[in-house]
Design an enzyme around this catalytic site. Structure first.
Site, PDB file in Angstrom:
ATOM      1  CD1 TRP A 321      -3.036   1.405   0.874  1.00 15.24           C
ATOM      2  CD2 TRP A 321      -1.433   2.456   2.021  1.00 15.24           C
ATOM      3  NE1 TRP A 321      -3.501   2.658   1.186  1.00 15.24           N
ATOM      4  CE2 TRP A 321      -2.538   3.327   1.892  1.00 15.24           C
ATOM      5  CE3 TRP A 321      -0.301   2.902   2.706  1.00 15.24           C
ATOM      6  CZ2 TRP A 321      -2.542   4.617   2.427  1.00 15.24           C
ATOM      7  CZ3 TRP A 321      -0.296   4.185   3.237  1.00 15.24           C
ATOM      8  CH2 TRP A 321      -1.421   5.025   3.094  1.00 15.24           C
ATOM      9  CG  HIS A 322       3.326   2.362   3.314  1.00 11.18           C
ATOM     10  ND1 HIS A 322       2.648   1.373   3.994  1.00 11.18           N
ATOM     11  CD2 HIS A 322       3.326   3.440   4.136  1.00 11.18           C
ATOM     12  CE1 HIS A 322       2.276   1.822   5.171  1.00 11.18           C
ATOM     13  NE2 HIS A 322       2.660   3.071   5.287  1.00 11.18           N
ATOM     14  N   GLY A 323       3.752   1.847  -1.351  1.00 11.30           N
ATOM     15  CA  GLY A 323       4.417   2.252  -2.574  1.00 11.30           C
ATOM     16  C   GLY A 323       4.644   1.091  -3.531  1.00 11.30           C
TER      17      GLY A 323
END
Length: 468
Positions: A321-323
């Site tokens: 989700w973060h990247g």
């Protein structure tokens, strides 16, 4: 439009003035208009994605609530999930999956890469809209019949770009209350205090730490071990002050209108184990993954192995989700491994803590170890590539005491001084006491504003989580 800009200050002031001069529907329209202007400053065409996501979930939730037929309800839920995850997958992960497939197959897919602009805040508002439809499907809330109210829930400008990720059951009813209540001075004062404290953390602490960490992480091969270690500490402080500052400014902006957003950080660097860290760090995202991924997978029900697998899958998805990079995936798996080890070791640690010989040292030792495990994770998170992360770890592992400079000691003192102040604030509620004394509060925030003016970096950087 960044929070740390004059444009945002003018937008917030103009919105507040218009808001309190109108009735119920007029106030909602003003907030929606302000949200459109706020996001439009990033990209007018990409506003269409927010409208699409909102319209899909508004429709899907109504359809789900109006039928008792289980297959129909599931189809509308899947339609919502497919739309939102499809948007997120295309704009954020398409090129990542393409590059990964090329590496795996030994082929070059460069010609197939898509020219995509990552829409600001897409990871946040898609999760927020999905939670609404899922909650309606679970019969935890009733859907709203007002598209205006729902679009405001999706696009509310203080938390649109980087959260907190709110739930409809908490936020929608607050819009109704805020749209009917009179202006309150105490909301204005507390809102401005949050904004002021958030700005201090961003421009005085985070931006200066960024100057240190960016320099070293951009060329880790060119620096010695102490520089790499200080850069790791600097990024640890930067990401907390940067992201918690955004959340603080978002909460303060919303408070002016009488809306209370959830607390997103609770002094995470004071945690004594990794599970506690995740209860204190980015709380809205942690709770989202708990409620909509971990528990549906089975949570801690069933065998220990199944529970640990569920935890690992959840943290892997959290990292992704973060990247769109393998470094984020590895970071998520790393934290999943830490949570797994802590879960297995918890009974043994509890027995050690109960022993008279270890009781006094276990707390400080657990805190120190947890902090540095988190810092190691931040190296994975910040490095451009896994190879760069390896270079950072190699440099840190080869520290030369003779190369320790006064500047290094000075930064270490500042870092642990900051953590120490958080511990004092938790024990003695220092900030709350300042807020409780009008004279002291006035002096304190005058000093905060002065520090922002004198120490703020010209053209300060964007908030880190804008890229997610």
């Amino acid at each position: 439009m960044a929070f740390n800009s004059l444009e945002y200050a003018l937008l917030l002031a103009a919105t507040a003035i218009l808001f309190f001069g109108l009735g119920y529907r007029g106030r909602l329209l003003v907030l929606v208009a302000a949200s459109v202007v706020f996001y439009g400053a990033f990209s007018v065409p990409l506003l269409g994605l927010i409208f699409l996501s909102a319209l899909v979930d508004f429709t899907a939730a109504l359809k789900i609530a109006r039928t008792e037929d289980a297959p129909t309800r599931r189809r509308w839920l899947l339609f919502s999930l497919a739309t939102n995850l499809g948007l997120l997958g295309y704009f954020k992960y398409a090129n990542f999956f393409l590059d990964s497939a090329g590496t795996l197959l030994g082929r070059d897919f460069a010609d197939l890469r898509l020219d995509i602009v990552l829409p600001a805040g897409i990871s946040f508002y898609t999760f927020q809209t999905m939670s609404y439809t899922i909650d309606v499907y679970r019969r935890q809330i009733q859907p709203t019949a007002s598209l205006l109210r729902f679009f405001l829930f999706v696009s509310f400008f203080p938390q649109l770009i980087a959260g907190p990720i709110e739930r409809a059951g908490h936020l929608l009813v607050q819009f109704d209350h805020a749209a009917t209540r009179r202006f309150r001075v105490d909301n204005l004062v507390s809102g401005l205090q949050m904004i002021g404290w958030g700005m201090f953390k961003k421009v005085v602490i985070a931006d200066h730490c960024a100057a240190i960490s960016d320099r070293v992480f951009s060329a880790p091969h060119a620096y010695d071990g102490w520089s790499a270690l200080i850069a790791a500490y600097a990024f640890t402080l930067q990401i907390y002050c940067d992201f918690s500052a955004y959340s603080e400014i978002a909460r303060g902006s919303a408070r002016i209108f009488g809306v209370d957003l959830m607390v997103n950080f609770d002094r995470p660097y004071l945690s004594r184990n990794i599970s506690e860290f995740w209860r204190r760090w980015h709380i809205s995202l942690s709770e989202w993954f708990r409620d909509y991924v971990y528990i549906p997978l089975g949570g801690n029900r069933g065998s220990r192995g199944r529970a640990l697998a569920n935890l690992t899958i959840t943290m892997l998805l959290s990292g992704l989700w973060h990247g769109a990079a393998w470094a984020f995936v590895v970071w998520g798996l790393y934290h999943g491994l830490l949570l797994l080890v802590h879960s297995l070791a918890r009974p043994h640690l509890a027995r050690l803590a109960a022993l008279p010989r270890f009781g006094r040292v276990m707390g400080p030792l657990a805190w120190f170890c947890t902090l540095h495990l988190v810092i190691a994770g931040w190296v994975l998170f910040r490095a451009h590539t896994l190879a760069d992360a390896g270079r950072m770890f190699a440099a840190i592992g080869d520290l030369d005491a003779r190369a320790l400079a006064p500047a290094h000691l000075g930064f270490l003192a500042l870092f642990f001084g900051f953590v120490g102040m958080q511990a004092l604030d938790r024990r003695h509620t220092l900030l709350a006491r300042i807020h409780g004394d009008p004279s002291l509060s006035l002096v304190f925030y005058a000093a905060v504003i002065l520090a922002c003016i004198l120490l703020g970096k010209e053209g300060g950087g964007d908030f880190i989580y804008f890229q997610f």
